[in-house]
Structures are given as structure tokens and as C-alpha cells.
Design a protein around this motif. Sequence first.
Motif, mmCIF file in Angstrom:
data_model
loop_
_atom_site.group_PDB
_atom_site.id
_atom_site.type_symbol
_atom_site.label_atom_id
_atom_site.label_comp_id
_atom_site.label_asym_id
_atom_site.label_seq_id
_atom_site.Cartn_x
_atom_site.Cartn_y
_atom_site.Cartn_z
ATOM 1 N N GLY A 73 0.809 -1.218 0.000
ATOM 2 C CA GLY A 73 0.000 0.000 0.000
ATOM 3 C C GLY A 73 0.839 1.264 0.000
ATOM 4 N N GLY A 74 2.159 1.131 0.198
ATOM 5 C CA GLY A 74 3.018 2.311 0.212
ATOM 6 C C GLY A 74 3.411 2.741 -1.192
ATOM 7 N N PHE A 75 3.825 3.976 -1.320
ATOM 8 C CA PHE A 75 4.277 4.467 -2.635
ATOM 9 C C PHE A 75 5.319 5.551 -2.453
ATOM 10 C CE2 PHE A 75 1.054 7.614 -1.634
ATOM 11 C CZ PHE A 75 1.573 8.796 -2.142
ATOM 12 N N VAL B 129 6.957 9.707 -11.678
ATOM 13 C CA VAL B 129 6.321 8.388 -11.690
ATOM 14 C C VAL B 129 5.934 8.032 -10.255
ATOM 15 C CG1 VAL B 129 6.674 5.927 -12.151
ATOM 16 C CG2 VAL B 129 7.632 7.650 -13.711
ATOM 17 N N VAL B 130 4.733 7.478 -10.113
ATOM 18 C CA VAL B 130 4.289 6.956 -8.825
ATOM 19 C C VAL B 130 4.659 5.477 -8.800
ATOM 20 C CG1 VAL B 130 2.345 6.620 -7.259
ATOM 21 C CG2 VAL B 130 2.297 8.502 -8.908
ATOM 22 N N VAL B 131 5.538 5.099 -7.902
ATOM 23 C CA VAL B 131 5.933 3.703 -7.760
ATOM 24 C C VAL B 131 5.302 3.196 -6.466
ATOM 25 C CG1 VAL B 131 7.844 2.082 -7.596
ATOM 26 C CG2 VAL B 131 8.118 4.206 -8.917
ATOM 27 N N ALA B 132 4.531 2.120 -6.585
ATOM 28 C CA ALA B 132 3.762 1.655 -5.431
ATOM 29 C C ALA B 132 3.950 0.161 -5.218
ATOM 30 C CB ALA B 132 2.279 1.962 -5.652
ATOM 31 N N ARG B 133 3.706 -0.254 -4.001
ATOM 32 C CA ARG B 133 3.658 -1.683 -3.662
ATOM 33 C C ARG B 133 2.198 -1.988 -3.377
ATOM 34 N NH1 ARG B 133 8.113 -4.639 -0.129
ATOM 35 N NH2 ARG B 133 7.377 -6.760 -0.394
ATOM 36 N N GLU C 260 -0.532 15.258 -9.813
ATOM 37 C CA GLU C 260 -1.083 14.936 -8.499
ATOM 38 C C GLU C 260 -1.565 13.492 -8.351
ATOM 39 O OE1 GLU C 260 -1.304 16.915 -5.622
ATOM 40 O OE2 GLU C 260 0.204 17.957 -6.802
ATOM 41 N N VAL C 261 -1.161 12.599 -9.241
ATOM 42 C CA VAL C 261 -1.572 11.201 -9.105
ATOM 43 C C VAL C 261 -0.804 10.557 -7.950
ATOM 44 C CG1 VAL C 261 -1.591 8.928 -10.217
ATOM 45 C CG2 VAL C 261 -2.225 10.979 -11.520
ATOM 46 N N ARG C 262 -1.524 9.830 -7.131
ATOM 47 C CA ARG C 262 -0.957 9.119 -5.990
ATOM 48 C C ARG C 262 -1.546 7.724 -5.941
ATOM 49 N NH1 ARG C 262 1.367 13.257 -6.700
ATOM 50 N NH2 ARG C 262 1.893 14.878 -5.190
ATOM 51 N N PHE C 263 -1.071 6.874 -5.007
ATOM 52 C CA PHE C 263 -1.581 5.516 -4.849
ATOM 53 C C PHE C 263 -2.174 5.379 -3.453
ATOM 54 C CE2 PHE C 263 -1.205 1.015 -3.730
ATOM 55 C CZ PHE C 263 -1.726 0.406 -4.854
ATOM 56 N N THR C 264 -3.245 4.603 -3.367
ATOM 57 C CA THR C 264 -3.809 4.285 -2.063
ATOM 58 C C THR C 264 -4.136 2.799 -2.012
ATOM 59 O OG1 THR C 264 -5.621 4.683 -0.509
ATOM 60 C CG2 THR C 264 -6.145 4.915 -2.856
ATOM 61 N N GLY C 265 -3.997 2.220 -0.843
ATOM 62 C CA GLY C 265 -4.378 0.820 -0.648
ATOM 63 C C GLY C 265 -5.885 0.656 -0.521
ATOM 64 N N GLN C 266 -6.603 1.758 -0.412
ATOM 65 C CA GLN C 266 -8.060 1.669 -0.317
ATOM 66 C C GLN C 266 -8.639 1.178 -1.647
ATOM 67 O OE1 GLN C 266 -9.469 5.513 0.970
ATOM 68 N NE2 GLN C 266 -8.224 5.481 2.815
ATOM 69 N N GLN C 267 -9.839 0.649 -1.585
ATOM 70 C CA GLN C 267 -10.550 0.130 -2.773
ATOM 71 C C GLN C 267 -9.723 -0.935 -3.498
ATOM 72 O OE1 GLN C 267 -12.347 3.320 -5.179
ATOM 73 N NE2 GLN C 267 -12.130 4.689 -3.445
ATOM 74 N N GLY C 268 -8.949 -1.688 -2.748
ATOM 75 C CA GLY C 268 -8.160 -2.764 -3.338
ATOM 76 C C GLY C 268 -6.845 -2.305 -3.935
ATOM 77 N N GLY C 269 -6.555 -1.016 -3.835
ATOM 78 C CA GLY C 269 -5.316 -0.470 -4.380
ATOM 79 C C GLY C 269 -5.565 0.204 -5.712
ATOM 80 N N ILE C 270 -5.593 1.521 -5.695
ATOM 81 C CA ILE C 270 -5.869 2.279 -6.927
ATOM 82 C C ILE C 270 -4.953 3.493 -6.996
ATOM 83 C CG2 ILE C 270 -8.293 1.601 -7.082
ATOM 84 C CD1 ILE C 270 -8.950 4.491 -5.995
ATOM 85 N N ARG D 96 -10.095 8.437 -10.696
ATOM 86 C CA ARG D 96 -9.661 7.181 -10.072
ATOM 87 C C ARG D 96 -9.262 6.227 -11.181
ATOM 88 N NH1 ARG D 96 -9.668 10.330 -6.679
ATOM 89 N NH2 ARG D 96 -10.770 10.400 -4.716
ATOM 90 N N PHE D 97 -8.159 5.485 -10.954
ATOM 91 C CA PHE D 97 -7.645 4.575 -11.976
ATOM 92 C C PHE D 97 -7.285 3.237 -11.353
ATOM 93 C CE2 PHE D 97 -6.474 8.928 -13.057
ATOM 94 C CZ PHE D 97 -6.971 9.061 -14.344
ATOM 95 N N ALA D 98 -7.583 2.154 -12.066
ATOM 96 C CA ALA D 98 -7.163 0.816 -11.646
ATOM 97 C C ALA D 98 -5.652 0.689 -11.849
ATOM 98 C CB ALA D 98 -7.896 -0.242 -12.466
ATOM 99 N N GLN D 99 -5.088 -0.382 -11.320
ATOM 100 C CA GLN D 99 -3.638 -0.565 -11.419
ATOM 101 C C GLN D 99 -3.180 -0.809 -12.855
ATOM 102 O OE1 GLN D 99 -2.049 -3.228 -8.366
ATOM 103 N NE2 GLN D 99 -3.700 -2.559 -7.004
#
Length: 147
Positions: free
Chosen positions: A61-63, A69-73, A93-103, A112-115
Motif C-alpha cells: 500500500g506504500g508508494f 512516476v508513482v511507484v507503489a507496492r 497529483e496522481v498518488r496511490f492508495t491501498g483503499q478500494q483494493g489499491g488504486i 480514479r484509476f485501476a492498477q
Amino acid sequence: MERKQFLKSLGAGAAFAITFPCLGSCSKDNGEDGNIVEEPNNVDFTIDLTSAEAANLANNGGFILKNLVVVARNLDGEFVAASQVCSHQSYDEVRFTGQQGGIFYCDVHGSRFAQDGSNLNQVDGKAPKPLKIYQTELSGDSLRVFE
Ligand code: FES
């Protein structure tokens, strides 16, 4: 009324604002956070996962942000990467969140964007185009992010 007389009647502050409307804020849209920038191209860099800059990738869930580039786990522990530049109006301003299964998300206008980069919602009644996704390759403690 002559232009000069008109400006004089408005006062010095208003005349300055009319004459120089872009000073300090032309890269932003009406005070919204972030900057409008070009989407990163020819992306190819590596991250040492033992380094301080990668500390936020230690947990699912971290990024981190690197080279626009947003690099996330993600929640499965896999590394995913997307453009930090939103496909809607190019704010960085794009970021990653672990909410909603990770988006991936952008809070400037709520995209909102899927992986896989596919769009998950509409903004202003339209679906923004997909978010640019980059490949990742893990080799030991070295994570390569590339196109
Ligand atoms: S720029 Fe990201 S939602 Fe509009």
C-alpha cells in the motif's frame, strides 16, 4: 474613455492585475494544488529498495514519487508504477492508495484509476483516458521502472 484613463480610474492594483494576470500562477488552474506538466517519457530508472528513498515501499500500500512516476507496492506485495501526471488535465497529483483494493487517484478533480491504468470513474460527465502505466522488474533489492 481612453484605456489610460480607464486603468487610472481602477487604481494601481487593479491596473497591475489586468496588465500582468499570469504572474506566479499560470502553471496552476484557479488555485488548485499541483502543477500542469508533461507526462514522463522514456522512463527507465532503478530504485535501491534498501535506500531511504524507498522506505515507503517496504509495506503493501506504500508508494514513492520519482521522476514524475508513482511507484507503489500493491496489496499483494507487487510493484506497480504509473505516471504522476494525471490523464485528465495533466496535473502532477496522481498518488496511490491501498483503499478500494489499491488504486491510483488524483484529487484535483477526483479521477480514479485501476492498477492497469483503466479509468474507474467519470469527471465532468466524461471518462478521462487511461493513466500511463510503466513496467517494473525486481532483481534482488533493485527495482527497475521502465516503458
Ligand atoms: S487533473 Fe487529475 S482529476 Fe483532473
